[in-house]
Design an enzyme around this catalytic site. Sequence first.
Site, PDB file in Angstrom:
ATOM      1  N   HIS A  14      44.380  30.606  33.234  1.00  0.00           N
ATOM      2  CA  HIS A  14      44.481  30.037  34.601  1.00  0.00           C
ATOM      3  C   HIS A  14      43.755  28.691  34.603  1.00  0.00           C
ATOM      4  O   HIS A  14      42.527  28.639  34.571  1.00  0.00           O
ATOM      5  CB  HIS A  14      43.844  30.965  35.636  1.00  0.00           C
ATOM      6  CG  HIS A  14      43.920  30.450  37.035  1.00  0.00           C
ATOM      7  ND1 HIS A  14      44.325  31.239  38.086  1.00  0.00           N
ATOM      8  CD2 HIS A  14      43.662  29.233  37.580  1.00  0.00           C
ATOM      9  CE1 HIS A  14      44.304  30.536  39.207  1.00  0.00           C
ATOM     10  NE2 HIS A  14      43.892  29.301  38.915  1.00  0.00           N
ATOM     11  N   LYS A 100      53.701  31.772  40.143  1.00  0.00           N
ATOM     12  CA  LYS A 100      52.443  31.846  40.881  1.00  0.00           C
ATOM     13  C   LYS A 100      52.687  32.110  42.361  1.00  0.00           C
ATOM     14  O   LYS A 100      53.443  31.374  43.010  1.00  0.00           O
ATOM     15  CB  LYS A 100      51.690  30.523  40.712  1.00  0.00           C
ATOM     16  CG  LYS A 100      50.424  30.397  41.546  1.00  0.00           C
ATOM     17  CD  LYS A 100      49.333  31.334  41.046  1.00  0.00           C
ATOM     18  CE  LYS A 100      48.119  31.292  41.968  1.00  0.00           C
ATOM     19  NZ  LYS A 100      46.957  30.709  41.348  1.00  0.00           N
ATOM     20  N   HIS A 175      41.465  35.277  39.019  1.00  0.00           N
ATOM     21  CA  HIS A 175      40.088  34.963  39.416  1.00  0.00           C
ATOM     22  C   HIS A 175      39.483  36.016  40.348  1.00  0.00           C
ATOM     23  O   HIS A 175      39.105  35.719  41.477  1.00  0.00           O
ATOM     24  CB  HIS A 175      39.978  33.556  40.024  1.00  0.00           C
ATOM     25  CG  HIS A 175      41.052  33.148  40.982  1.00  0.00           C
ATOM     26  ND1 HIS A 175      41.404  33.901  42.064  1.00  0.00           N
ATOM     27  CD2 HIS A 175      41.848  32.048  41.016  1.00  0.00           C
ATOM     28  CE1 HIS A 175      42.361  33.292  42.726  1.00  0.00           C
ATOM     29  NE2 HIS A 175      42.657  32.168  42.111  1.00  0.00           N
TER      30      HIS A 175
HETATM   31  O1  DOR Z   1      38.696  26.759  43.964  1.00  0.00           O
HETATM   32  C1  DOR Z   1      39.909  26.633  43.830  1.00  0.00           C
HETATM   33  N1  DOR Z   1      40.464  25.453  43.489  1.00  0.00           N
HETATM   34  N2  DOR Z   1      40.693  27.699  44.047  1.00  0.00           N
HETATM   35  C2  DOR Z   1      42.024  27.591  44.067  1.00  0.00           C
HETATM   36  O2  DOR Z   1      42.676  28.578  44.285  1.00  0.00           O
HETATM   37  C3  DOR Z   1      42.686  26.277  43.884  1.00  0.00           C
HETATM   38  C4  DOR Z   1      41.846  25.375  43.142  1.00  0.00           C
HETATM   39  C5  DOR Z   1      42.317  23.931  43.182  1.00  0.00           C
HETATM   40  O3  DOR Z   1      43.490  23.687  42.985  1.00  0.00           O
HETATM   41  O4  DOR Z   1      41.478  23.045  43.386  1.00  0.00           O
HETATM   42 ZN    ZN Z   2      43.274  28.189  40.541  1.00  0.00          ZN
END
Ligand code: DOR
Ligand code: ZN
Length: 347
Positions: A14, A100, A175
């Site tokens: 991821h 996704k 996550h």
């Molecule tokens: O903390 C995060 N950042 N969680 C996510 O699901 C997306 C990601 C991002 O694209 O910055």
């Molecule tokens: Zn992410």
Amino acid sequence: MIQTLALRRPDDWHLHLRDGAMLRAVLPETARDFARAIVMPNLVPPVVTGADAAAYRDRILAALPKGAGFTPLMTLYLTEGTDPADVVAAHEAGLVTAVKLYPAGATTNSASGVRDMDRVRPVFEAMAEAGIPLCVHGEVTDPTIDIFDREAVFIDRVLDPIRRHTPALRVIMEHITTAEACAYVQAGDATLGATITTHHLMINRNHILAGGIRPHFYCLPVAKRERHREALVALATSGFGRVFLGTDSAPHTLARKETACGCAGVFSAPVTMPCLAQVFDDAGALGLLEAFTSLNGPAFYGLPANEATITLAKGAPLEIPPQIETGDGQVVVFDPGTPILWRVSEG
Ligand code: DOR
Ligand code: ZN
């Protein structure tokens, strides 16, 4: 006492690579240690069709440092307009590894995500039939649900119904941040896997909020209480086969993090392997690090483990570079604030 540790080259299941100048700056940080990564499709606009994924893959390959042995594994961003036939064709062509699911509004660039799961059932059915895995951002978006409860509620309200409806669909809970998610993946069958980030193994919500607000620890799903972090460490270091590394390394510029309404994302790619070696060493489980970073993920995705190796060495505390420079501005590197005695000595 172990001082060096050789592992099969790890994969990141991821990862956010972004695009343009940011892509060019962050990609080498992953390609240095990792052989493959599942690349998130939440660009602006998102990677929705097979054609979008082909174009994005070409931009990633063009941005790779010369001689880097790195393969991006592409994903499609599921929308309520996704055509099941396009998904299956892109997978059959070897272009796309997974799809996704972002619940609309759950996180960064998720506005085009799914509001009504019933509208994407035909895509889930086609994916189950073709063996295409679904990567899931598991948080409800209901504003009445407390942000610290959104993952646990998602499991009951959204994820479990999807899996009951389409039992053959392979699902990755991405996550995970809670003891509830750890229990759910362990209770699941072979169709269910989960990824854990580096930072969720090292920080809890006090790191973000106690003694001052620390925007560089803010991400989604947000880090929870210490007992949840402990559950994640116990699961990651247990050798359990359906859990594996997904860093969710998500670069944002310093200016967009240190502001009144900062972006979610922790940029951990440059330090992930040293940090994980420290976590596993502290847990007395160095012998199980390779399963988490290099074996369980390929097994779940039905891919061979990498033949090449990397070597980690233990010594003086690692000096973590505070930030990297990009054409878009500086990006701060994850620093857990505790000594990291490991480093990658041979890549
Ligand atoms: O903390 C995060 N950042 N969680 C996510 O699901 C997306 C990601 C991002 O694209 O910055
Ligand atoms: Zn992410």
